[in-house]
Each structure stands twice: as structure tokens, then as C-alpha cells.
Motif scaffolding. Structure first.
Motif, short mmCIF file in Angstrom:
data_model
loop_
_atom_site.label_atom_id
_atom_site.label_comp_id
_atom_site.label_asym_id
_atom_site.label_seq_id
_atom_site.Cartn_x
_atom_site.Cartn_y
_atom_site.Cartn_z
N UNK A 80 0.85 -1.19 0.00
CA UNK A 80 0.00 0.00 0.00
C UNK A 80 0.89 1.25 0.00
N UNK A 81 1.88 1.28 0.88
CA UNK A 81 2.76 2.44 1.00
C UNK A 81 3.50 2.70 -0.30
N UNK A 82 3.94 1.65 -0.95
CA UNK A 82 4.66 1.78 -2.23
C UNK A 82 3.77 2.42 -3.29
N UNK A 83 2.48 2.20 -3.21
CA UNK A 83 1.57 2.64 -4.26
C UNK A 83 0.77 3.91 -3.93
N UNK A 84 1.19 4.63 -2.88
CA UNK A 84 0.55 5.92 -2.59
C UNK A 84 0.74 6.82 -3.80
N UNK A 85 -0.35 7.44 -4.24
CA UNK A 85 -0.31 8.29 -5.43
C UNK A 85 -0.74 7.57 -6.69
N UNK A 140 -12.67 2.19 -7.44
CA UNK A 140 -11.47 2.52 -8.20
C UNK A 140 -11.11 3.92 -7.73
N UNK A 141 -9.95 4.03 -7.07
CA UNK A 141 -9.65 5.26 -6.37
C UNK A 141 -8.16 5.56 -6.39
N UNK A 142 -7.83 6.80 -6.07
CA UNK A 142 -6.45 7.22 -5.90
C UNK A 142 -6.06 6.94 -4.45
N UNK A 143 -4.99 6.20 -4.27
CA UNK A 143 -4.52 5.87 -2.92
C UNK A 143 -3.78 7.07 -2.35
N UNK A 144 -4.31 7.63 -1.26
CA UNK A 144 -3.73 8.83 -0.66
C UNK A 144 -2.79 8.51 0.49
N UNK A 145 -3.14 7.50 1.29
CA UNK A 145 -2.34 7.16 2.46
C UNK A 145 -2.81 5.81 2.99
N UNK A 146 -1.97 5.20 3.80
CA UNK A 146 -2.33 3.91 4.41
C UNK A 146 -1.50 3.71 5.66
N UNK A 147 -2.08 3.03 6.61
CA UNK A 147 -1.34 2.54 7.77
C UNK A 147 -1.96 1.20 8.15
#
Length: 154
Positions: A85-90, A104-111
Motif C-alpha cells: 500500500x505504502x509503495x503505491x501511494x499516489x 477505483x480510487x487514488x490511494x492517498x495514504x495507508x497505515x
């Protein structure tokens, strides 16, 4: 049978300072060992070959023969660990949620607890006759994400 925890521990020590992370380590009942890695820039073949040789040196085949596969996580494979998830932010991702929604969305952040995304949604706006598209941000509990994968766009 080969101990998957011993393999995982060895791989973790081997990639400790490389920026890579483990996606999965599996050992099948017939001793097929599969090690999946990933990292911010992906994983190159030379790294896979080097790690494969290190594993073979640490775990000799004499007591128990095995088959070994070391490789990178596939681009379109579902995410298994937070690092993906972190690798694919943006980047754009597809999420299948436990409530049945498919986003279907833009990945903004993850924890470890939440994934935050932005996606277009038709919304009725005061003063407008027709619904308009607006960007909606949503924080989704990680526990409700059944599947997440990268959307490849060309």
C-alpha cells in the motif's frame, strides 16, 4: 518439512538494509518454497538470484530436498502487506470491500488500520439540475478491505 518461519527470519535478515520487504513466504507440503519480495522500486532479477543462492547456502538440500522460487510480487497481484500500500501511494487502486463495494480510487495514504482514498462520485449540488462529479475522500478501515490491487494505466 522445511520451517517457513526459519526461511522468513533468514530472508528478513538478508534484506534488512536493502529497502526491500517480504510480501509472502510459503512452504508447501511437498517442500516448494516461494519467497515474494517487493520494494519502492520493485525487485530486480540479480537480487532474486543472490537471495536464492544465500537461502540455498543456509538451508542445504541434503537433509530435506526442496524446490525454491524467489521473485518479486506481480504488478497486478493483490496486495498482501502494508508495504505494498505504502509503495503505491499516489497510484490508482481497486478495492473490494466487505460491504460489497468495489472502488477505483487514488490511494492517498495507508497505515495498519486505515487506507485513505479519493474517488470521483456523482453528487447532487444545490442550484444544479443534474448531479455533478466531485472528488470524495474516504478513510476505510483496513479490516474491511477484502482485496486491493494496482490499476495499470497506460
Amino acid at each position: 518439512m522445511i520451517d517457513s518461519k526459519a526461511i522468513r527470519d533468514f530472508v528478513e535478515r538478508s534484506i534488512e538494509d536493502s529497502g526491500l520487504f517480504i510480501v509472502d513466504v510459503r512452504v508447501s507440503p511437498d517442500n516448494v518454497i516461494v519467497v515474494e519480495l517487493d520494494g519502492p522500486q520493485g525487485v530486480d532479477i540479480d537480487t532474486c538470484v543472490q537471495l536464492s543462492r544465500s537461502i540455498e547456502a543456509e538451508f542445504p538440500r541434503e537433509p530435506e530436498d526442496y524446490e525454491l522460487e524467489v521473485g518479486g510480487a506481480g504488478l497486478t497481484a493483490p496486495f498482501k502487506v502494508l508495504g505494498q500500500y505504502l509503495k503505491n501511494i499516489g497510484n490508482r487502486v481497486e478495492l473490494l470491500l466487505s460491504d460489497g463495494r468495489k472502488l477505483k480510487a487514488l490511494l492517498l495514504d495507508a497505515d495498519a488500520d486505515v487506507v485513505r482514498v479519493s474517488y470521483p462520485e456523482k453528487t447532487k449540488v444545490d442550484g444544479q439540475k443534474k448531479p455533478v462529479m466531485v472528488d470524495r475522500e474516504e478513510s476505510i478501515p483496513m479490516s474491511t478491505v477484502k482485496k486491493a490491487s494496482l490499476i495499470l494505466e497506460f
